[in-house]
Design a protein around this motif. Sequence first.
Motif, PDB file in Angstrom:
ATOM      1  N   ASP A 106      31.828 -15.875 -23.111  1.00 41.18           N
ATOM      2  CA  ASP A 106      32.209 -17.249 -23.447  1.00 41.18           C
ATOM      3  C   ASP A 106      30.982 -18.149 -23.529  1.00 41.18           C
ATOM      4  O   ASP A 106      30.863 -18.993 -24.427  1.00 41.18           O
ATOM      5  N   GLN A 107      30.048 -17.971 -22.580  1.00 38.97           N
ATOM      6  CA  GLN A 107      28.809 -18.760 -22.605  1.00 38.97           C
ATOM      7  C   GLN A 107      28.001 -18.446 -23.860  1.00 38.97           C
ATOM      8  O   GLN A 107      27.475 -19.354 -24.500  1.00 38.97           O
ATOM      9  N   ARG A 108      27.891 -17.155 -24.192  1.00 34.35           N
ATOM     10  CA  ARG A 108      27.162 -16.779 -25.410  1.00 34.35           C
ATOM     11  C   ARG A 108      27.793 -17.422 -26.636  1.00 34.35           C
ATOM     12  O   ARG A 108      27.100 -17.880 -27.538  1.00 34.35           O
ATOM     13  N   GLY A 109      29.134 -17.443 -26.667  1.00 33.76           N
ATOM     14  CA  GLY A 109      29.852 -18.049 -27.780  1.00 33.76           C
ATOM     15  C   GLY A 109      29.572 -19.531 -27.919  1.00 33.76           C
ATOM     16  O   GLY A 109      29.677 -20.098 -29.001  1.00 33.76           O
ATOM     17  N   LYS A 110      29.209 -20.174 -26.803  1.00 39.50           N
ATOM     18  CA  LYS A 110      28.872 -21.603 -26.822  1.00 39.50           C
ATOM     19  C   LYS A 110      27.375 -21.831 -27.006  1.00 39.50           C
ATOM     20  O   LYS A 110      26.896 -22.956 -26.916  1.00 39.50           O
ATOM     21  N   GLY A 111      26.632 -20.747 -27.227  1.00 39.91           N
ATOM     22  CA  GLY A 111      25.193 -20.884 -27.451  1.00 39.91           C
ATOM     23  C   GLY A 111      24.364 -20.972 -26.183  1.00 39.91           C
ATOM     24  O   GLY A 111      23.200 -21.355 -26.227  1.00 39.91           O
ATOM     25  N   LEU A 112      24.938 -20.616 -25.036  1.00 31.58           N
ATOM     26  CA  LEU A 112      24.198 -20.639 -23.770  1.00 31.58           C
ATOM     27  C   LEU A 112      23.629 -19.249 -23.510  1.00 31.58           C
ATOM     28  O   LEU A 112      24.354 -18.329 -23.128  1.00 31.58           O
ATOM     29  N   TYR A 113      22.349 -19.090 -23.733  1.00 32.74           N
ATOM     30  CA  TYR A 113      21.691 -17.811 -23.544  1.00 32.74           C
ATOM     31  C   TYR A 113      20.813 -17.839 -22.300  1.00 32.74           C
ATOM     32  O   TYR A 113      20.448 -18.910 -21.800  1.00 32.74           O
ATOM     33  N   GLY A 149      27.712 -24.554 -17.860  1.00 36.35           N
ATOM     34  CA  GLY A 149      28.413 -25.017 -19.057  1.00 36.35           C
ATOM     35  C   GLY A 149      29.734 -25.675 -18.688  1.00 36.35           C
ATOM     36  O   GLY A 149      30.366 -26.324 -19.507  1.00 36.35           O
TER      37      GLY A 149
END
Length: 189
Positions: A106-113, A149
């Motif tokens: 979910d974080q990756r999907g929001k651009g949080l790497y 996030g």
Amino acid sequence: QQNELNSFLWTIKRDPPSYFFGTIHVPYTRVWDFVPENSKKAFQQSHIVYFELDLTDPYTISALTSCQLLPQGENLQDVLPRDIYHRLKRHLEYVKLMMPSWITPDQRGKGLYADYLFNAIAGNWERKRPVWAMLMVNSLTEVDIKSRGVPVLDLYLAQEAERLRKQTGAVEKVEEQCHLLNGLNFSQV
């Protein structure tokens, strides 16, 4: 039972009533289901909401970031005992290595790497005062990273207050909190 929980809500008997609600600085999703209905109802019915700090104000965020830094020209390596500094450095290297496995889909999907989050939390760590370095390390756990996030309870309530067009304010200034934390001596930290 939800209605039997301690609400952390105090009523100030006046007309109209005022309320004082104790919050905690954790992602709101960890505690929201445990906030009793009387507290949620008091928030919904309120017209004016004051928070500890105004976390929606860019100045507050900027001032919090600035107050964490050591005086110009000083680094954490200069003020920490050598063994503690090296343990901290090794630990941060470990966290940086582990963070990609801690990031949720979910974080990756929001651009949080991982690199972004690590830099957002630990960037410029060598310039932080010891108390702020300690708080930073405490937030660099797998559980905390997985909840990045998600706003902390205070920020969530502030965002909700803005969305509901409530008047908001803060009871403290950043400088008051910074002075208090930065005033702790090394043994206290």
